[in-house]
Design a protein around this motif. Sequence first.
Motif, PDB file in Angstrom:
ATOM      1  N   LEU A  93       0.836  -1.197   0.000  1.00 51.29           N
ATOM      2  CA  LEU A  93       0.000   0.000   0.000  1.00 51.29           C
ATOM      3  C   LEU A  93       0.875   1.252   0.000  1.00 51.29           C
ATOM      4  O   LEU A  93       1.880   1.314   0.704  1.00 51.29           O
ATOM      5  CB  LEU A  93      -0.907   0.019   1.231  1.00 51.29           C
ATOM      6  N   PRO A  94       0.494   2.270  -0.770  1.00 49.86           N
ATOM      7  CA  PRO A  94       1.318   3.489  -0.842  1.00 49.86           C
ATOM      8  C   PRO A  94       1.295   4.257   0.471  1.00 49.86           C
ATOM      9  O   PRO A  94       0.332   4.169   1.248  1.00 49.86           O
ATOM     10  CB  PRO A  94       0.653   4.294  -1.959  1.00 49.86           C
ATOM     11  N   ALA A  95       2.326   5.018   0.711  1.00 45.87           N
ATOM     12  CA  ALA A  95       2.440   5.769   1.962  1.00 45.87           C
ATOM     13  C   ALA A  95       1.352   6.814   2.101  1.00 45.87           C
ATOM     14  O   ALA A  95       0.956   7.166   3.217  1.00 45.87           O
ATOM     15  CB  ALA A  95       3.818   6.422   2.047  1.00 45.87           C
ATOM     16  N   ASP A  96       0.850   7.317   0.960  1.00 40.93           N
ATOM     17  CA  ASP A  96      -0.130   8.397   1.035  1.00 40.93           C
ATOM     18  C   ASP A  96      -1.561   7.923   1.252  1.00 40.93           C
ATOM     19  O   ASP A  96      -2.498   8.717   1.182  1.00 40.93           O
ATOM     20  CB  ASP A  96      -0.062   9.271  -0.222  1.00 40.93           C
ATOM     21  N   THR A 117       4.538  -6.551   7.578  1.00 43.38           N
ATOM     22  CA  THR A 117       3.208  -6.310   8.137  1.00 43.38           C
ATOM     23  C   THR A 117       3.284  -5.411   9.366  1.00 43.38           C
ATOM     24  O   THR A 117       2.449  -4.514   9.543  1.00 43.38           O
ATOM     25  CB  THR A 117       2.533  -7.646   8.498  1.00 43.38           C
ATOM     26  N   LEU A 118       4.283  -5.610  10.217  1.00 44.76           N
ATOM     27  CA  LEU A 118       4.421  -4.756  11.392  1.00 44.76           C
ATOM     28  C   LEU A 118       4.706  -3.311  10.983  1.00 44.76           C
ATOM     29  O   LEU A 118       4.164  -2.371  11.577  1.00 44.76           O
ATOM     30  CB  LEU A 118       5.532  -5.291  12.295  1.00 44.76           C
ATOM     31  N   GLY A 119       5.538  -3.130   9.963  1.00 47.66           N
ATOM     32  CA  GLY A 119       5.779  -1.784   9.456  1.00 47.66           C
ATOM     33  C   GLY A 119       4.514  -1.164   8.880  1.00 47.66           C
ATOM     34  O   GLY A 119       4.262   0.038   9.044  1.00 47.66           O
ATOM     35  N   LEU A 120       3.707  -2.005   8.221  1.00 50.41           N
ATOM     36  CA  LEU A 120       2.437  -1.538   7.657  1.00 50.41           C
ATOM     37  C   LEU A 120       1.490  -1.073   8.759  1.00 50.41           C
ATOM     38  O   LEU A 120       0.899   0.013   8.673  1.00 50.41           O
ATOM     39  CB  LEU A 120       1.803  -2.669   6.853  1.00 50.41           C
ATOM     40  N   PHE A 121       1.355  -1.877   9.817  1.00 53.06           N
ATOM     41  CA  PHE A 121       0.483  -1.485  10.922  1.00 53.06           C
ATOM     42  C   PHE A 121       0.946  -0.169  11.546  1.00 53.06           C
ATOM     43  O   PHE A 121       0.129   0.674  11.923  1.00 53.06           O
ATOM     44  CB  PHE A 121       0.446  -2.573  11.996  1.00 53.06           C
ATOM     45  N   GLU A 122       2.240  -0.001  11.651  1.00 49.81           N
ATOM     46  CA  GLU A 122       2.777   1.206  12.294  1.00 49.81           C
ATOM     47  C   GLU A 122       2.319   2.466  11.564  1.00 49.81           C
ATOM     48  O   GLU A 122       2.020   3.484  12.194  1.00 49.81           O
ATOM     49  CB  GLU A 122       4.305   1.129  12.335  1.00 49.81           C
ATOM     50  N   ARG A 123       2.230   2.401  10.239  1.00 49.45           N
ATOM     51  CA  ARG A 123       1.818   3.602   9.512  1.00 49.45           C
ATOM     52  C   ARG A 123       0.322   3.660   9.219  1.00 49.45           C
ATOM     53  O   ARG A 123      -0.227   4.747   9.012  1.00 49.45           O
ATOM     54  CB  ARG A 123       2.617   3.735   8.209  1.00 49.45           C
ATOM     55  N   LEU A 124      -0.367   2.505   9.227  1.00 52.30           N
ATOM     56  CA  LEU A 124      -1.797   2.512   8.919  1.00 52.30           C
ATOM     57  C   LEU A 124      -2.663   2.869  10.121  1.00 52.30           C
ATOM     58  O   LEU A 124      -3.732   3.479   9.971  1.00 52.30           O
ATOM     59  CB  LEU A 124      -2.257   1.141   8.402  1.00 52.30           C
ATOM     60  N   VAL A 125      -2.237   2.468  11.315  1.00 53.01           N
ATOM     61  CA  VAL A 125      -3.071   2.624  12.498  1.00 53.01           C
ATOM     62  C   VAL A 125      -2.914   4.039  13.053  1.00 53.01           C
ATOM     63  O   VAL A 125      -1.801   4.481  13.369  1.00 53.01           O
ATOM     64  CB  VAL A 125      -2.717   1.584  13.577  1.00 53.01           C
ATOM     65  N   ALA A 126      -4.018   4.746  13.187  1.00 55.93           N
ATOM     66  CA  ALA A 126      -4.004   6.095  13.750  1.00 55.93           C
ATOM     67  C   ALA A 126      -3.497   6.046  15.188  1.00 55.93           C
ATOM     68  O   ALA A 126      -3.530   4.986  15.838  1.00 55.93           O
ATOM     69  CB  ALA A 126      -5.406   6.691  13.695  1.00 55.93           C
ATOM     70  N   PRO A 127      -3.013   7.175  15.732  1.00 55.19           N
ATOM     71  CA  PRO A 127      -2.428   7.174  17.094  1.00 55.19           C
ATOM     72  C   PRO A 127      -3.305   6.535  18.154  1.00 55.19           C
ATOM     73  O   PRO A 127      -2.814   5.827  19.033  1.00 55.19           O
ATOM     74  CB  PRO A 127      -2.206   8.663  17.366  1.00 55.19           C
TER      75      PRO A 127
END
Length: 256
Positions: A93-96, A117-127
């Motif tokens: 998935l793109p960063a934007d 997947t862990l890196g993906l969750f880090e950027r997909l999940v809101a604070p």
Amino acid sequence: MGRFATTVALYEELRPPYPAEFFRNVAQRLSLGKQHSLIDLGTGPGLLALGFAPYVGRIVGVDPEPAMIAAARKAAARASQPLTLIEGRAEDLPADIGSFDVVTIGRALHWMDRDATLGLFERLVAPEGTILVCSSHSAADGRNPWLGEFNQARRFWSEASLWSESGGGERIHRDLAAFFHGTRFHVADAVRVEASHEISVHDLARRVLTFSSSSPDALGDKTDAMLRDVEQRLLPLSRKGSVTEVVVAAAQTLKR
């Protein structure tokens, strides 16, 4: 063609269903509303995405299988539910794409690379967001007395197929605490809902075809023999060709 391409027509109909109460309970537990956004990874025919759709605003589904995306698009149209669908691997998935209040994942985590997947969750999940790892399965505590015979038959035909689960993408049912160890995410509470329904032994035999290791593509000319064998195994355990299935739907929540 992906490993699930030939299971699409059967998957939505025959896998253990998520009851409506499951989605209501999760939505209430998380206090979901139209101000919230949700992305469903490995959405398949959109079962989780469309189940949660009435409780959130923006909703996105992601799947690498074109036929699954097509099935989800048709299901969304039938439900008159807006649903943004992205064909591709969740890890790509793109960063934007932004962040989401809820990230759901069902029968897909075991196919995904842990580090990516862990890196993906880090950027997909809101604070203040939540990860929901969802499952729906036949209760294995003896209340489905036919289940042992069904699983034995499924293992037999999976091993007989030319495309076994271990032959590319081995299914690993990961321990979530271990999977997220060393990250900022921790396992929180769980939501569990049970329901029961009647299902024919004919449909249970067809359910075997929804698994990649025993899909129509994997079984090939053994498909008809498998269907006959599973029905013959289950008929003595049925009432007029049907059994009661107790289904357990669960969502494990993870928070930062």
